[in-house]
Each structure stands twice: as C-alpha cells, then as structure tokens.
Design an enzyme around this catalytic site. Structure first.
Site, short mmCIF file in Angstrom:
data_model
loop_
_atom_site.label_atom_id
_atom_site.label_comp_id
_atom_site.label_asym_id
_atom_site.label_seq_id
_atom_site.Cartn_x
_atom_site.Cartn_y
_atom_site.Cartn_z
N LEU A 230 0.82 -1.22 0.00
CA LEU A 230 0.00 0.00 0.00
C LEU A 230 0.85 1.27 0.00
O LEU A 230 0.47 2.28 -0.57
CB LEU A 230 -0.95 0.00 1.20
CG LEU A 230 -2.21 -0.86 1.04
CD1 LEU A 230 -3.05 -0.81 2.30
CD2 LEU A 230 -3.04 -0.42 -0.16
N CYS A 231 2.04 1.20 0.66
CA CYS A 231 2.87 2.40 0.72
C CYS A 231 3.36 2.80 -0.66
O CYS A 231 3.48 3.99 -0.98
CB CYS A 231 4.04 2.21 1.69
SG CYS A 231 5.05 0.80 1.30
#
Ligand SMILES: [Zn+2]
Length: 467
Positions: A230-231
C-alpha cells in the site's frame, strides 16, 4: 549407445510391426495415424501394451473420459480427444457462454451467448466428428456425487482455478487404496491429466495417484497472489497498474465512504479509470487505459488461443498414452513459455509420501470408546490436518455431514466411531472439511486410516476416548 539386447528388441519390434495386419488402417484414412500407434509394437511402449484391433475398439467403444471445464482449454480438449479416437466423452462445466469467450472458445457462436458451455460444446463436437458421443453436465463439480467420477477411466482437467483442481484431485485420490505394504493397488488408481494456461505460459501434467505427485503434493508451485504494498501505491507509484490500484483501493474509499466498489458496474469502473488517469498525469506515468483498468481491477490475465491449443494437444496425447499404453508418459510436469521465443521443459517431481490427499493416509489410533464428536475435535487439533467444519464418510455412508444433511446425521455424534464403522479393528474414513494450515484454505476429501486400540481382543472398553 545401443546394447545387443536393445538391437534384438528393436528387431523384434520391427518384426512385430510387419506381423500386425495394417489392411484396415490403410483403407480408413481418418484413423491412419492412430493405427500406427495402436496397431504396431514399439520400442518406447508401456510393458503391458498389446497392439491390436481390440485395443483400438476398447478406446473407441468402452473407455470413458471426463473433461472438466468447457472453456478455452475444454473446447480444445473435447475436439482433440474426439479426433484422437475417444468416442465416449463427458464434459462438466457450470458456466454460460459470454461474448468475451468467442475469440478463443471456438466451439461457440454469437447466437450461443447465454447458453451453458458444456451443452453447446458437446453438441458442436458431435456435429463435426461422426460417431463420438459427448454427455454434457451443466453443474458445479461439487454437485456430482463421488461415484460419478469413479465411472471414468481417466479425468482430464481444463480448469482455471486452484480450488476446482484441488477438489477434483481430492476426489480422484479418494478412490486410491494401498495394500499392507503401502503400495498403491492398481485397480484403485484414477489417473488425471491437468492442463493450465495463463497468457503465453502453460503447463501440462500427468497425475497418477500413488505414483506421481498429486495436485496437493506440489501445491506450493502456485505462488501467492501478487499484491502491491500500500505504501508504494500511496507514495511512490511507478507503473500504470500502481496508479489504477491506488484509485481502486485507496481513493475509492476516501470518496465513497461505505459504498463498495462493484467491478461489474461500468460507472464504478469509469470512475476508477479517471482517477487513475489523474494520478498517472501527476507522476508522469504513461499507459493507463480503460481496458488496463479493467484488467488490473478484475485481475484478468488475457487468455491466448494458441497457448490453449498447444497445452490441450499435449494433454490429449498424454491421455491417449495413459489409456492405451502406446508410449511412455510425460514424467511428469511440462511447462511451456511462449512469452519470448518458445521454451518447454519437463520436470520430474516427486510424490510426497506424507501427502494427506494421495499418501497412504493419516494414521490415527483411537480408543474404541471414542465418540464421533470427540473424533471431530481430534481432527481440529491434529497437527497435520487442522480441519474444521468436517463431514465424515465411511465406505460411501455419511456418518456426519455439514449443510442440509447435518440434522439427519447429528444423532451419530454421540455414538462411538468404532460402532459406526461396524466394529472393525481398522478402516479408512474420508473426511471433508476446511483446513487452515499455512493460512492456505483448501477443501476436499482427506483420507484417514483409523486403528482401534485393543479392538482385536476387545477387552479394554473402559478407557476414555482419544488418540
Ligand atoms: Zn499428494
């Protein structure tokens, strides 16, 4: 290097070739190539191979083959098997034809859209290949009872899901029995040929339960689904797919609090596409299109017709080899890669003797006083099984079932397994449940070899149940 005995064998084989009358075959040009394989001896044949007209008749008139799946691979398989001389085919598939299937599932036409794949595929092949009989089954593979699968001499898989393969594999392996020396009993072996494709890549494998690895033995061959961290999506997108997943997984929830994204709603898809485009422009990333957005969000890998044709051809040939013995079979896993140029390779995988699906079975020693309820608790705690929501079957009889039959079989829970199994000192029960082992959810039939402590003498009846 040839040895003398090789040369002698070769001469024998050549002699045998000339001994076998080929008159019929030269007349019938449609089976000419098949006749060369089935009516003549050869150097690479199975030890039990007997070239004869009877063998050819057997393949055509008696050998029943089940094709699982009537999609991209299934269409090819039905055609290839029918043209390879098999005349008794069944096909099972739960899907209906969609417009997007038509580019490669060549048995279907525009007017077939909405009809069951199995039925149309069977009809089309029967129209084109005279003498072949194909019985379609428009249902889920789980809807058929186990005996249905036992009627076939071989099962050919043209599937696209790990779960479905796992299920058929567990059914085919449930027929397998071992003798007292833990050698598989030949009559109980149900061979499978499994094909699979993904874009330009594919595989064909031969599964002879008890001899070659089953699907479960090598389940680790299927890597876990790739997910982007997700980052990366939030901070450092580098590809068009990153931008699409950002719009789909992060931005959607920010804007539409509470509303779930519907991949089949074109408006939702348009929204994700436009957001992805904005993000791509912001980071200077090219390549975001509407169709890529659909592909990434729905996790679609485009199916390639030629890959299906190649893999299916390999599977049909292996099926013919296994049923007739006319040649050694693939040993045992072929991979095909046509992404850049063309590469194929056959890898010999080893069977896992401790496999809970195809191995001799999980050995369990129980007290004769162990109730079915207690047995279910033991399965849940068992280090090799970790099974929950279990159904228990013994010699085709439902001892305890999940689902609609639960109420009917509930009264068995308080009875002892020893009584339910007819007071035999040992026996094989099949259990079906959900395993949470390694976080990998698998379901299917597992084989348990149950031994009752002291059952031969039947003196020690008072001990508490448990293994
Ligand atoms: Zn196995």
């Amino acid at each position: 290097m040839h040895t003398d005995s090789d040369i002698l064998q070769l001469e024998d084989a050549q002699q045998a070739c000339t001994d076998v009358p080929m008159a019929e075959s030269t007349v019938n040009s449609r089976t000419r190539d098949l006749d060369r394989l089935l009516l003549r001896a050869g150097h690479l044949v199975d030890p039990n191979f007997q070239p004869s007209i009877e063998l050819k008749d057997y393949i055509q008139d008696y050998a029943r083959v089940l094709v699982v799946g009537a999609g991209g691979l299934g269409c090819e398989l039905l055609k290839d098997l029918a043209l390879s001389g098999f005349k008794n085919l069944d096909v099972i598939d739960m899907d209906r034809i969609e417009v997007t299937n038509l580019n490669r599932q060549f048995l279907f036409r525009l007017e077939d859209v909405g009809k069951p794949k199995a039925e149309v595929a069977a009809k089309r092949v029967m129209e084109r290949v005279s003498g072949v009989k194909i019985v379609p089954h428009f249902c889920r593979i789980e809807d058929k009872n186990i005996d249905f699968y036992n009627d076939f001499i071989i099962i050919v898989l043209g599937l696209d899901s790990v779960e479905a393969r796992s299920y058929i594999n567990s059914v085919a392996c449930s027929f397998l029995e071992y003798d007292e020396n833990e050698k598989p009993i030949e009559e109980t072996v149900k061979p499978m040929v499994d094909g699979g494709t993904e874009g330009f890549k594919g595989h064909a494998r031969v599964i002879i339960p008890g001899m070659t690895p089953c699907f479960e033995c090598t389940i680790w061959l299927f890597p876990p689904q790739v997910k982007f961290p997700l980052c990366t999506l939030a901070e450092t997108p580098r590809t068009a797919a990153h931008c699409i997943e950002y719009a789909h997984l992060i931005k959607w929830d920010e804007i539409h609090s509470g509303k779930t994204f519907d991949p089949d709603d074109p408006e939702d898809m348009q929204w994700v596409y436009k957001e992805a485009l904005k993000r791509a422009e912001l980071f200077g990333i090219p390549g975001v299109t509407y169709s890529l957005t659909q592909g990434v969000v729905k996790n679609i890998i485009p199916a390639i017709a030629s890959t299906n044709a190649i893999i299916s051809a390999a599977c049909a040939l292996e099926t013919l080899k296994i049923v007739s013995g006319c040649s050694k079979t693939l040993d045992n896993y072929l991979t095909f890669n046509g992404v850049e140029g063309l590469h194929t390779k056959v890898t010999h995988f080893e069977m896992d003797i401790n496999c809970i699906v195809c191995g001799p079975g999980v050995h369990m020693e129980l007290d004769t006083s162990c109730t079915l309820q207690k047995f279910l608790e033991l399965l849940e705690k068992h280090p090799k099984l970790h099974l929950s929501k279990v159904s228990v079957i013994f010699e085709g009889k439902n001892l305890y079932m999940q689902g609609p039959l639960e109420q009917e079989t509930r009264s068995n829970l308080s009875k002892t397994l020893f009584d339910l199994m007819g007071r035999v000192p040992s026996g094989t029960v099949h259990v079906n449940g959900t395993s949470s082992k390694n976080d990998k959810k698998t379901s299917g039939l597992r084989k348990l070899r149950v031994f009752f402590k002291g059952a031969d003498g039947m003196t020690d009846m008072d001990t508490a149940g448990g293994a």
